[in-house]
Design a protein around this motif. Structure first.
Motif, PDB file in Angstrom:
ATOM      1  N   ARG A 165       0.819  -1.209   0.000  1.00 31.83           N
ATOM      2  CA  ARG A 165       0.000   0.000   0.000  1.00 31.83           C
ATOM      3  C   ARG A 165       0.853   1.260   0.000  1.00 31.83           C
ATOM      4  O   ARG A 165       0.505   2.243  -0.648  1.00 31.83           O
ATOM      5  CB  ARG A 165      -0.953  -0.022   1.194  1.00 31.83           C
ATOM      6  CG  ARG A 165      -2.068  -1.052   1.018  1.00 31.83           C
ATOM      7  CD  ARG A 165      -2.918  -1.177   2.243  1.00 31.83           C
ATOM      8  NE  ARG A 165      -4.061  -2.055   2.009  1.00 31.83           N
ATOM      9  CZ  ARG A 165      -4.687  -2.726   2.972  1.00 31.83           C
ATOM     10  NH1 ARG A 165      -4.297  -2.609   4.237  1.00 31.83           N
ATOM     11  NH2 ARG A 165      -5.711  -3.497   2.672  1.00 31.83           N
ATOM     12  N   VAL A 166       1.979   1.222   0.716  1.00 35.95           N
ATOM     13  CA  VAL A 166       2.910   2.359   0.706  1.00 35.95           C
ATOM     14  C   VAL A 166       3.426   2.602  -0.705  1.00 35.95           C
ATOM     15  O   VAL A 166       3.628   3.742  -1.113  1.00 35.95           O
ATOM     16  CB  VAL A 166       4.077   2.125   1.700  1.00 35.95           C
ATOM     17  CG1 VAL A 166       5.204   3.122   1.500  1.00 35.95           C
ATOM     18  CG2 VAL A 166       3.566   2.174   3.134  1.00 35.95           C
ATOM     19  N   LEU A 167       3.602   1.531  -1.456  1.00 43.37           N
ATOM     20  CA  LEU A 167       4.062   1.639  -2.848  1.00 43.37           C
ATOM     21  C   LEU A 167       2.951   2.085  -3.798  1.00 43.37           C
ATOM     22  O   LEU A 167       3.181   2.245  -4.991  1.00 43.37           O
ATOM     23  CB  LEU A 167       4.620   0.292  -3.329  1.00 43.37           C
ATOM     24  CG  LEU A 167       5.889  -0.193  -2.655  1.00 43.37           C
ATOM     25  CD1 LEU A 167       6.184  -1.641  -3.035  1.00 43.37           C
ATOM     26  CD2 LEU A 167       7.055   0.710  -3.011  1.00 43.37           C
ATOM     27  N   GLY A 168       1.748   2.259  -3.268  1.00 40.10           N
ATOM     28  CA  GLY A 168       0.628   2.689  -4.096  1.00 40.10           C
ATOM     29  C   GLY A 168      -0.176   1.550  -4.681  1.00 40.10           C
ATOM     30  O   GLY A 168      -1.070   1.779  -5.492  1.00 40.10           O
ATOM     31  N   GLY A 169       0.123   0.339  -4.290  1.00 41.33           N
ATOM     32  CA  GLY A 169      -0.599  -0.815  -4.805  1.00 41.33           C
ATOM     33  C   GLY A 169      -1.749  -1.217  -3.904  1.00 41.33           C
ATOM     34  O   GLY A 169      -1.896  -0.703  -2.795  1.00 41.33           O
ATOM     35  N   SER A 170      -2.543  -2.136  -4.386  1.00 39.46           N
ATOM     36  CA  SER A 170      -3.627  -2.682  -3.577  1.00 39.46           C
ATOM     37  C   SER A 170      -3.623  -4.200  -3.733  1.00 39.46           C
ATOM     38  O   SER A 170      -3.345  -4.721  -4.820  1.00 39.46           O
ATOM     39  CB  SER A 170      -4.976  -2.085  -3.969  1.00 39.46           C
ATOM     40  OG  SER A 170      -5.209  -2.265  -5.336  1.00 39.46           O
ATOM     41  N   PRO A 171      -3.931  -4.907  -2.652  1.00 39.12           N
ATOM     42  CA  PRO A 171      -3.867  -6.365  -2.697  1.00 39.12           C
ATOM     43  C   PRO A 171      -4.943  -6.969  -3.586  1.00 39.12           C
ATOM     44  O   PRO A 171      -6.034  -6.419  -3.714  1.00 39.12           O
ATOM     45  CB  PRO A 171      -4.066  -6.776  -1.238  1.00 39.12           C
ATOM     46  CG  PRO A 171      -4.617  -5.597  -0.541  1.00 39.12           C
ATOM     47  CD  PRO A 171      -4.281  -4.389  -1.343  1.00 39.12           C
ATOM     48  N   ASP A 172      -4.603  -8.094  -4.184  1.00 38.54           N
ATOM     49  CA  ASP A 172      -5.552  -8.848  -5.000  1.00 38.54           C
ATOM     50  C   ASP A 172      -6.762  -9.194  -4.129  1.00 38.54           C
ATOM     51  O   ASP A 172      -6.603  -9.817  -3.075  1.00 38.54           O
ATOM     52  CB  ASP A 172      -4.887 -10.133  -5.506  1.00 38.54           C
ATOM     53  CG  ASP A 172      -5.876 -11.047  -6.180  1.00 38.54           C
ATOM     54  OD1 ASP A 172      -6.340 -10.709  -7.274  1.00 38.54           O
ATOM     55  OD2 ASP A 172      -6.194 -12.097  -5.578  1.00 38.54           O
ATOM     56  N   PRO A 173      -7.970  -8.777  -4.529  1.00 38.32           N
ATOM     57  CA  PRO A 173      -9.139  -8.963  -3.670  1.00 38.32           C
ATOM     58  C   PRO A 173      -9.502 -10.416  -3.382  1.00 38.32           C
ATOM     59  O   PRO A 173      -9.973 -10.737  -2.299  1.00 38.32           O
ATOM     60  CB  PRO A 173     -10.267  -8.250  -4.411  1.00 38.32           C
ATOM     61  CG  PRO A 173      -9.784  -7.992  -5.781  1.00 38.32           C
ATOM     62  CD  PRO A 173      -8.295  -8.069  -5.774  1.00 38.32           C
ATOM     63  N   ARG A 174      -9.258 -11.307  -4.328  1.00 36.55           N
ATOM     64  CA  ARG A 174      -9.621 -12.716  -4.093  1.00 36.55           C
ATOM     65  C   ARG A 174      -8.781 -13.325  -2.983  1.00 36.55           C
ATOM     66  O   ARG A 174      -9.313 -13.931  -2.054  1.00 36.55           O
ATOM     67  CB  ARG A 174      -9.487 -13.526  -5.371  1.00 36.55           C
ATOM     68  CG  ARG A 174     -10.499 -13.128  -6.441  1.00 36.55           C
ATOM     69  CD  ARG A 174     -10.133 -13.681  -7.762  1.00 36.55           C
ATOM     70  NE  ARG A 174      -8.850 -13.080  -8.135  1.00 36.55           N
ATOM     71  CZ  ARG A 174      -8.187 -13.312  -9.224  1.00 36.55           C
ATOM     72  NH1 ARG A 174      -8.645 -14.161 -10.096  1.00 36.55           N
ATOM     73  NH2 ARG A 174      -7.051 -12.704  -9.486  1.00 36.55           N
ATOM     74  N   THR A 175      -7.472 -13.145  -3.075  1.00 34.21           N
ATOM     75  CA  THR A 175      -6.602 -13.704  -2.045  1.00 34.21           C
ATOM     76  C   THR A 175      -6.755 -12.924  -0.751  1.00 34.21           C
ATOM     77  O   THR A 175      -6.668 -13.493   0.330  1.00 34.21           O
ATOM     78  CB  THR A 175      -5.131 -13.700  -2.515  1.00 34.21           C
ATOM     79  OG1 THR A 175      -5.061 -14.154  -3.857  1.00 34.21           O
ATOM     80  CG2 THR A 175      -4.275 -14.611  -1.655  1.00 34.21           C
ATOM     81  N   LEU A 176      -6.998 -11.622  -0.863  1.00 34.13           N
ATOM     82  CA  LEU A 176      -7.193 -10.802   0.335  1.00 34.13           C
ATOM     83  C   LEU A 176      -8.392 -11.309   1.133  1.00 34.13           C
ATOM     84  O   LEU A 176      -8.324 -11.389   2.369  1.00 34.13           O
ATOM     85  CB  LEU A 176      -7.385  -9.334  -0.044  1.00 34.13           C
ATOM     86  CG  LEU A 176      -7.614  -8.374   1.121  1.00 34.13           C
ATOM     87  CD1 LEU A 176      -6.420  -8.348   2.063  1.00 34.13           C
ATOM     88  CD2 LEU A 176      -7.904  -6.974   0.594  1.00 34.13           C
TER      89      LEU A 176
END
Length: 96
Positions: free
Chosen positions: A70-81
């Motif tokens: 998230r610090v890198l500006g990304g967001s986790p894959d919702p399925r695995t999340l």
């Protein structure tokens, strides 16, 4: 290579004797650290790293990598999340 190895280990039945399973996981982490050190595709590397941690049951470590993602500006894959959230809810930041 690291992510494919992680998926193979995760799919390997736990009752299957693998005396070197821990060493293989250490190699996965080493490959991911090397990929991260290049600075290339940083969000992708973080994504695969937290997922590999999830697959081996290291949920708190997976959440830490998600925070870095998230610090890198990304967001986790919702399925695995969603799978991770069922296994361990997201920790609250210190001080909350």
């Amino acid at each position: 290579m690291a992510y494919v190895t992680a998926l193979c280990l995760a799919a390997d039945p736990p009752y299957q004797p693998r005396p070197n399973r821990g060493e293989i996981w250490r190699q996965v982490d080493q490959w991911l650290a090397q990929a991260q050190a290049t600075g290339l595709a940083a969000q992708y590397v973080q994504q695969k790293w937290w997922q590999s941690l999830y697959f081996r049951g290291k949920y708190a470590a997976a959440w830490a990598k998600i925070a870095e993602l998230r610090v890198l500006g990304g967001s986790p894959d919702p399925r695995t999340l969603n799978l991770l959230m069922r296994a361990m809810p997201e920790p609250k930041p210190a001080g909350d």
